[in-house]
Scaffold this motif. Sequence first.
Motif, PDB file in Angstrom:
ATOM      1  N   GLY A 241       0.801  -1.219   0.000  1.00 49.99           N
ATOM      2  CA  GLY A 241       0.000   0.000   0.000  1.00 49.99           C
ATOM      3  C   GLY A 241       0.831   1.264   0.000  1.00 49.99           C
ATOM      4  N   GLN A 242       0.561   2.131   0.976  1.00 57.09           N
ATOM      5  CA  GLN A 242       1.277   3.404   1.068  1.00 57.09           C
ATOM      6  C   GLN A 242       2.758   3.197   1.349  1.00 57.09           C
ATOM      7  OE1 GLN A 242      -0.763   5.794   3.991  1.00 57.09           O
ATOM      8  NE2 GLN A 242      -2.336   6.441   2.520  1.00 57.09           N
ATOM      9  N   GLY A 243       3.092   2.042   1.926  1.00 64.54           N
ATOM     10  CA  GLY A 243       4.495   1.759   2.193  1.00 64.54           C
ATOM     11  C   GLY A 243       5.316   1.750   0.920  1.00 64.54           C
ATOM     12  N   ALA A 244       4.690   1.301  -0.192  1.00 62.40           N
ATOM     13  CA  ALA A 244       5.397   1.281  -1.466  1.00 62.40           C
ATOM     14  C   ALA A 244       5.771   2.696  -1.897  1.00 62.40           C
ATOM     15  CB  ALA A 244       4.528   0.615  -2.531  1.00 62.40           C
ATOM     16  N   MET A 245       4.881   3.644  -1.652  1.00 60.18           N
ATOM     17  CA  MET A 245       5.178   5.045  -1.991  1.00 60.18           C
ATOM     18  C   MET A 245       6.229   5.612  -1.047  1.00 60.18           C
ATOM     19  SD  MET A 245       1.412   6.597  -2.847  1.00 60.18           S
ATOM     20  CE  MET A 245       2.138   8.219  -3.128  1.00 60.18           C
ATOM     21  N   MET A 246       6.113   5.254   0.223  1.00 61.74           N
ATOM     22  CA  MET A 246       7.041   5.778   1.215  1.00 61.74           C
ATOM     23  C   MET A 246       8.477   5.395   0.907  1.00 61.74           C
ATOM     24  SD  MET A 246       7.044   5.205   5.365  1.00 61.74           S
ATOM     25  CE  MET A 246       5.510   6.107   5.548  1.00 61.74           C
ATOM     26  N   PHE A 247       8.657   4.163   0.408  1.00 63.71           N
ATOM     27  CA  PHE A 247      10.006   3.671   0.154  1.00 63.71           C
ATOM     28  C   PHE A 247      10.373   3.689  -1.332  1.00 63.71           C
ATOM     29  CE2 PHE A 247       8.779   1.748   4.203  1.00 63.71           C
ATOM     30  CZ  PHE A 247       9.847   2.130   4.992  1.00 63.71           C
ATOM     31  N   ALA A 248       9.653   4.486  -2.102  1.00 62.98           N
ATOM     32  CA  ALA A 248       9.879   4.529  -3.547  1.00 62.98           C
ATOM     33  C   ALA A 248      11.287   4.980  -3.903  1.00 62.98           C
ATOM     34  CB  ALA A 248       8.851   5.447  -4.214  1.00 62.98           C
ATOM     35  N   ASN A 249      11.898   5.824  -3.069  1.00 64.03           N
ATOM     36  CA  ASN A 249      13.244   6.331  -3.358  1.00 64.03           C
ATOM     37  C   ASN A 249      14.341   5.545  -2.653  1.00 64.03           C
ATOM     38  OD1 ASN A 249      12.219   8.371  -4.980  1.00 64.03           O
ATOM     39  ND2 ASN A 249      12.013   9.804  -3.273  1.00 64.03           N
ATOM     40  N   SER A 250      13.960   4.497  -1.947  1.00 61.25           N
ATOM     41  CA  SER A 250      14.946   3.711  -1.202  1.00 61.25           C
ATOM     42  C   SER A 250      15.743   2.806  -2.134  1.00 61.25           C
ATOM     43  CB  SER A 250      14.252   2.873  -0.127  1.00 61.25           C
ATOM     44  OG  SER A 250      13.575   3.713   0.785  1.00 61.25           O
ATOM     45  N   LYS A 251      16.958   2.464  -1.703  1.00 58.40           N
ATOM     46  CA  LYS A 251      17.863   1.664  -2.522  1.00 58.40           C
ATOM     47  C   LYS A 251      18.292   0.399  -1.793  1.00 58.40           C
ATOM     48  CE  LYS A 251      18.091   4.920  -5.699  1.00 58.40           C
ATOM     49  NZ  LYS A 251      17.484   4.727  -7.033  1.00 58.40           N
ATOM     50  N   TYR A 252      18.621  -0.621  -2.584  1.00 60.54           N
ATOM     51  CA  TYR A 252      19.236  -1.845  -2.052  1.00 60.54           C
ATOM     52  C   TYR A 252      20.557  -2.006  -2.789  1.00 60.54           C
ATOM     53  CZ  TYR A 252      19.603  -6.470   0.030  1.00 60.54           C
ATOM     54  OH  TYR A 252      20.012  -7.542   0.768  1.00 60.54           O
ATOM     55  N   LYS A 253      21.643  -2.065  -2.031  1.00 56.12           N
ATOM     56  CA  LYS A 253      22.980  -2.038  -2.629  1.00 56.12           C
ATOM     57  C   LYS A 253      23.810  -3.235  -2.179  1.00 56.12           C
ATOM     58  CE  LYS A 253      26.843   1.239  -3.189  1.00 56.12           C
ATOM     59  NZ  LYS A 253      27.327   2.579  -2.787  1.00 56.12           N
ATOM     60  N   LEU A 254      24.486  -3.858  -3.137  1.00 56.88           N
ATOM     61  CA  LEU A 254      25.419  -4.936  -2.851  1.00 56.88           C
ATOM     62  C   LEU A 254      26.842  -4.404  -2.955  1.00 56.88           C
ATOM     63  CD1 LEU A 254      23.901  -7.809  -5.052  1.00 56.88           C
ATOM     64  CD2 LEU A 254      23.269  -7.130  -2.725  1.00 56.88           C
ATOM     65  N   ASN A 255      27.678  -4.722  -1.973  1.00 55.04           N
ATOM     66  CA  ASN A 255      29.104  -4.388  -1.989  1.00 55.04           C
ATOM     67  C   ASN A 255      29.879  -5.678  -1.740  1.00 55.04           C
ATOM     68  OD1 ASN A 255      28.961  -1.274  -1.930  1.00 55.04           O
ATOM     69  ND2 ASN A 255      27.706  -1.852  -0.172  1.00 55.04           N
ATOM     70  N   TYR A 256      30.437  -6.244  -2.780  1.00 55.30           N
ATOM     71  CA  TYR A 256      31.135  -7.521  -2.657  1.00 55.30           C
ATOM     72  C   TYR A 256      32.624  -7.341  -2.925  1.00 55.30           C
ATOM     73  CZ  TYR A 256      26.546  -9.819  -2.773  1.00 55.30           C
ATOM     74  OH  TYR A 256      25.263 -10.226  -2.479  1.00 55.30           O
ATOM     75  N   HIS A 257      33.435  -7.744  -1.945  1.00 58.59           N
ATOM     76  CA  HIS A 257      34.889  -7.568  -2.023  1.00 58.59           C
ATOM     77  C   HIS A 257      35.551  -8.949  -2.156  1.00 58.59           C
ATOM     78  CE1 HIS A 257      34.356  -3.390  -0.586  1.00 58.59           C
ATOM     79  NE2 HIS A 257      33.359  -3.922   0.101  1.00 58.59           N
ATOM     80  N   PHE A 258      36.430  -9.088  -3.158  1.00 60.54           N
ATOM     81  CA  PHE A 258      37.036 -10.378  -3.465  1.00 60.54           C
ATOM     82  C   PHE A 258      38.555 -10.355  -3.276  1.00 60.54           C
ATOM     83  CE2 PHE A 258      33.057 -10.102  -5.771  1.00 60.54           C
ATOM     84  CZ  PHE A 258      32.456 -11.308  -5.437  1.00 60.54           C
ATOM     85  N   PRO A 259      39.170 -11.535  -3.094  1.00 60.23           N
ATOM     86  CA  PRO A 259      40.608 -11.608  -2.827  1.00 60.23           C
ATOM     87  C   PRO A 259      41.470 -11.345  -4.065  1.00 60.23           C
ATOM     88  CG  PRO A 259      39.686 -13.810  -2.937  1.00 60.23           C
ATOM     89  CD  PRO A 259      38.531 -12.861  -2.972  1.00 60.23           C
ATOM     90  N   ARG A 260      40.869 -11.408  -5.251  1.00 63.05           N
ATOM     91  CA  ARG A 260      41.612 -11.085  -6.475  1.00 63.05           C
ATOM     92  C   ARG A 260      40.695 -10.385  -7.471  1.00 63.05           C
ATOM     93  NH1 ARG A 260      41.034 -16.692  -9.013  1.00 63.05           N
ATOM     94  NH2 ARG A 260      40.534 -18.033  -7.226  1.00 63.05           N
ATOM     95  N   LYS A 261      41.269  -9.936  -8.566  1.00 61.94           N
ATOM     96  CA  LYS A 261      40.502  -9.150  -9.531  1.00 61.94           C
ATOM     97  C   LYS A 261      39.370  -9.964 -10.160  1.00 61.94           C
ATOM     98  CE  LYS A 261      43.934  -5.724 -10.966  1.00 61.94           C
ATOM     99  NZ  LYS A 261      44.649  -5.121 -12.123  1.00 61.94           N
ATOM    100  N   VAL A 262      38.322  -9.232 -10.500  1.00 56.60           N
ATOM    101  CA  VAL A 262      37.147  -9.838 -11.119  1.00 56.60           C
ATOM    102  C   VAL A 262      37.347  -9.877 -12.640  1.00 56.60           C
ATOM    103  CG1 VAL A 262      34.678  -9.554 -11.560  1.00 56.60           C
ATOM    104  CG2 VAL A 262      35.616  -9.090  -9.280  1.00 56.60           C
ATOM    105  N   LYS A 263      37.099 -11.045 -13.201  1.00 56.66           N
ATOM    106  CA  LYS A 263      37.234 -11.222 -14.649  1.00 56.66           C
ATOM    107  C   LYS A 263      35.948 -10.835 -15.382  1.00 56.66           C
ATOM    108  CE  LYS A 263      38.368 -14.797 -18.089  1.00 56.66           C
ATOM    109  NZ  LYS A 263      38.739 -16.236 -18.263  1.00 56.66           N
TER     110      LYS A 263
END
Length: 237
Positions: free
Chosen positions: A175-197
């Motif tokens: 409902g209104q919660g969808a409007m309330m969080f319309a500008n919210s973001k979900y972000k992934l930050n993944y750090h690896f031991p070597r370079k990504v191919k």
Amino acid sequence: MTSCQFSETIYLNEDGSGKMAFSFDASELMQMTGDQFLEGDGEKDVDSTFTFKAVFDEKRDSISQLPKEEQAKLKALEPFSVHMVMSAKDKKLNFDMFSDFKSASELQDMFTALNTVSNLQGKDVGQANDQPNPFSSMIDGGNSELYYSFEKGVFKRTVKVLDKEIQKQIIDSLGQGAMMFANSKYKLNYHFPRKVKSVSNDKALFSADGKTVILEFGLMEYIADPEIMNLEIILED
């Protein structure tokens, strides 16, 4: 409209072990709702750290009455610690959940995990500290499965929606919660031991050293279709 930021951060070692943190910043929500958000709670300012194991120990009798599957979900959360900061005065609300892991397969969907905890006797996450759960009305958490794996230099984050129609109903029920969080973001930050191919998702960004993958979508986009954040990341040899 307000903006809340969710982030999922993983530091992965060569042997598959690592650290994970799930963070939620709802300070803008606090600025909008102020004391109304904490209405009914005694203390307005909180800075507390607790472990899920301690919470579950206090609720041992209730947990023993849950289905075995639900008990297993809670058991998997025991290694996690939580740091929660709430301040009505400073209009601040931050929630951090973090743990070490021995294998990427130990990782799980944090929304589902938090939903499981919040349903325990109708209590909220961190109720041992009498604090509200900011996730309780955000997502059902039962219509998707999220798996992680890391084998032979390949990391996978795989979400599977079990029923597309139910997923649509989840969005409609917000409902209104969808409007309330319309500008919210979900972000992934993944750090690896070597370079990504290579990375399967064309929305992903890379750090300057090539060892970090960043992926961000709107929160409502993610709730509507969790599969948009599926990833297969191949590391260089």
